[in-house]
Design an enzyme around this catalytic site. Sequence first.
Site, PDB file in Angstrom:
ATOM      1  N   GLY A  13      42.596  31.610  65.820  1.00 26.59           N
ATOM      2  CA  GLY A  13      42.348  30.675  66.910  1.00 26.59           C
ATOM      3  C   GLY A  13      43.622  29.980  67.382  1.00 26.59           C
ATOM      4  O   GLY A  13      44.720  30.234  66.879  1.00 26.59           O
ATOM      5  N   GLN A  14      43.450  29.095  68.352  1.00 28.60           N
ATOM      6  CA  GLN A  14      44.599  28.400  68.955  1.00 28.60           C
ATOM      7  C   GLN A  14      45.419  27.671  67.895  1.00 28.60           C
ATOM      8  O   GLN A  14      46.645  27.799  67.845  1.00 28.60           O
ATOM      9  CB  GLN A  14      44.111  27.394  70.011  1.00 28.60           C
ATOM     10  CG  GLN A  14      45.249  26.742  70.774  1.00 28.60           C
ATOM     11  CD  GLN A  14      44.873  25.423  71.440  1.00 28.60           C
ATOM     12  OE1 GLN A  14      43.771  24.910  71.271  1.00 28.60           O
ATOM     13  NE2 GLN A  14      45.798  24.867  72.191  1.00 28.60           N
ATOM     14  N   ASP A  36      39.470  35.893  59.802  1.00 29.27           N
ATOM     15  CA  ASP A  36      38.812  35.610  61.083  1.00 29.27           C
ATOM     16  C   ASP A  36      37.840  36.760  61.343  1.00 29.27           C
ATOM     17  O   ASP A  36      37.831  37.752  60.604  1.00 29.27           O
ATOM     18  CB  ASP A  36      39.856  35.531  62.210  1.00 29.27           C
ATOM     19  CG  ASP A  36      39.376  34.699  63.412  1.00 29.27           C
ATOM     20  OD1 ASP A  36      39.951  33.623  63.660  1.00 29.27           O
ATOM     21  OD2 ASP A  36      38.417  35.118  64.100  1.00 29.27           O
ATOM     22  N   ILE A  37      37.044  36.622  62.416  1.00 25.10           N
ATOM     23  CA  ILE A  37      36.222  37.764  62.839  1.00 25.10           C
ATOM     24  C   ILE A  37      36.972  38.602  63.869  1.00 25.10           C
ATOM     25  O   ILE A  37      36.494  39.633  64.297  1.00 25.10           O
ATOM     26  CB  ILE A  37      34.841  37.340  63.401  1.00 25.10           C
ATOM     27  CG1 ILE A  37      35.002  36.190  64.409  1.00 25.10           C
ATOM     28  CG2 ILE A  37      33.893  36.971  62.288  1.00 25.10           C
ATOM     29  CD1 ILE A  37      33.722  35.836  65.130  1.00 25.10           C
ATOM     30  N   ASP A  51      33.597  36.934  58.283  1.00 31.26           N
ATOM     31  CA  ASP A  51      32.623  36.194  59.087  1.00 31.26           C
ATOM     32  C   ASP A  51      32.142  35.054  58.199  1.00 31.26           C
ATOM     33  O   ASP A  51      31.554  35.300  57.134  1.00 31.26           O
ATOM     34  CB  ASP A  51      31.463  37.113  59.490  1.00 31.26           C
ATOM     35  CG  ASP A  51      30.470  36.375  60.392  1.00 31.26           C
ATOM     36  OD1 ASP A  51      30.473  35.123  60.403  1.00 31.26           O
ATOM     37  OD2 ASP A  51      29.694  37.057  61.077  1.00 31.26           O
ATOM     38  N   TYR A 141      28.570  20.786  69.560  1.00 30.90           N
ATOM     39  CA  TYR A 141      29.864  20.797  68.856  1.00 30.90           C
ATOM     40  C   TYR A 141      30.133  19.417  68.235  1.00 30.90           C
ATOM     41  O   TYR A 141      30.440  19.310  67.032  1.00 30.90           O
ATOM     42  CB  TYR A 141      30.953  21.176  69.856  1.00 30.90           C
ATOM     43  CG  TYR A 141      32.375  21.084  69.368  1.00 30.90           C
ATOM     44  CD1 TYR A 141      32.860  21.935  68.381  1.00 30.90           C
ATOM     45  CD2 TYR A 141      33.260  20.152  69.936  1.00 30.90           C
ATOM     46  CE1 TYR A 141      34.183  21.857  67.975  1.00 30.90           C
ATOM     47  CE2 TYR A 141      34.588  20.078  69.532  1.00 30.90           C
ATOM     48  CZ  TYR A 141      35.045  20.928  68.548  1.00 30.90           C
ATOM     49  OH  TYR A 141      36.348  20.853  68.139  1.00 30.90           O
ATOM     50  N   LYS A 145      30.300  18.399  64.260  1.00 28.79           N
ATOM     51  CA  LYS A 145      31.517  17.853  63.634  1.00 28.79           C
ATOM     52  C   LYS A 145      31.255  16.468  63.039  1.00 28.79           C
ATOM     53  O   LYS A 145      31.770  16.136  61.959  1.00 28.79           O
ATOM     54  CB  LYS A 145      32.655  17.799  64.660  1.00 28.79           C
ATOM     55  CG  LYS A 145      33.197  19.168  65.053  1.00 28.79           C
ATOM     56  CD  LYS A 145      33.981  19.825  63.909  1.00 28.79           C
ATOM     57  CE  LYS A 145      34.593  21.134  64.337  1.00 28.79           C
ATOM     58  NZ  LYS A 145      35.484  21.708  63.333  1.00 28.79           N
ATOM     59  N   ILE A 171      44.397  19.763  71.806  1.00 32.48           N
ATOM     60  CA  ILE A 171      45.694  20.271  71.326  1.00 32.48           C
ATOM     61  C   ILE A 171      46.296  21.213  72.369  1.00 32.48           C
ATOM     62  O   ILE A 171      45.619  22.109  72.887  1.00 32.48           O
ATOM     63  CB  ILE A 171      45.533  21.002  69.973  1.00 32.48           C
ATOM     64  CG1 ILE A 171      44.843  20.087  68.936  1.00 32.48           C
ATOM     65  CG2 ILE A 171      46.887  21.490  69.456  1.00 32.48           C
ATOM     66  CD1 ILE A 171      45.557  18.791  68.627  1.00 32.48           C
TER      67      ILE A 171
END
Length: 314
Positions: A13-14, A36-37, A51, A141, A145, A171
């Site tokens: 990811g980022q 990761d997937i 996963d 989301y 969280k 970010i």
Amino acid sequence: MKPTKILVTGANGQIGRVLTEKLREVHGKESVLATDIHKLEGDHEPYQFLDILNPQRLREILADHDITQIYHLAAILSANGEWNPMKTWNVNLNALLTVFEAAREFEIQKMFFPSTIAVFGNTTPRLNTAQDVPLLPNTVYGISKATGELWCNYYHQRYGLDVRSLRYPGIIGWQSLPGGGTTDYAVEIYHEALKHGEYKCFLAKDTRLPMMYMEDAINATISLMEAPMDKIHLRYGYNLSAMSFTPEEIAEEIKKHIPDFKITYEPDYRQAIASSWTESIDDSKARDDWGWKPKYDLESMTNDMLLHLKPLYS
Ligand code: NAD
Ligand code: AKB
């Protein structure tokens, strides 16, 4: 004491791409397993497909690689999360519980859980938002969280798990593209400014949000994780702050470098999400407890972003 072996979930990811690199600089390449997937492009070994919804595979990996620390980044972000709320809950919350249980079973020494400003909601004070405030998030989301933060607290209190957490703002970095959040515009805008000289923003021009440059986010993460135990007084997400700006303000900053740059505004469903978050954050607990201090503001971040991205588009 076993040698440090780190598992990163969501490493493609980022943030994962950059954090994995940094962890490898600190601990050595072979000591950090990226999972990761999606396969990472380029030389990102060691890598394993994982996963996070597969508890059996997670346990195999923890055992096979003698993992001692977990950075659990895998998640579905705020904007994409709304397309399939049940899947988002499963990935963001149910998988977190799987990781916690495995962490207990395998006696994991340290764990990182990234939280977010998305835990805030319409009832949260919007300016200089304090650490402990009403949380009534209105995205799946944000709900996942905010609940995840409570579980961090629980696993620390009940089982003594050394779990640490930050509430990242949006970010921004040149190294990787964002993965479906509401703050993604603030990365896209630099790429589009250099590629096409214009950008159509999906948020209104005066939507002020807390943001942070990638280098600061990575430094905060490493500092938090390396801080001595007696400096860590919160086990749910520490507020973290660097800068706040609107789409209009970032566009003005870009125009100092690209005078013909044009921005237009066409707010979509992400506007309601952004409007439910806060504008600026009080991160004094992170500063007092483990010495957090950001380096970048909007001006220095823009200089650095354009410096790194320009060669891609010239
Ligand atoms: P991202 O969307 O770019 O990356 C998430 C990664 O998780 C992706 O590579 C994806 O393939 C992976 N993933 C999704 N489902 C998975 C599954 N079932 N199993 C394994 N991997 C799976 O997200 P990011 O921006 O790198 O964020 C990393 C973490 O930081 C997330 O937990 C996010 O909530 C948090 N965070 C990010 C920001 C931000 O602005 N980037 C801000 C606040 C918090
Ligand atoms: C998003 O916009 O969903 C993320 C975040 C602030 O958590 N960038």
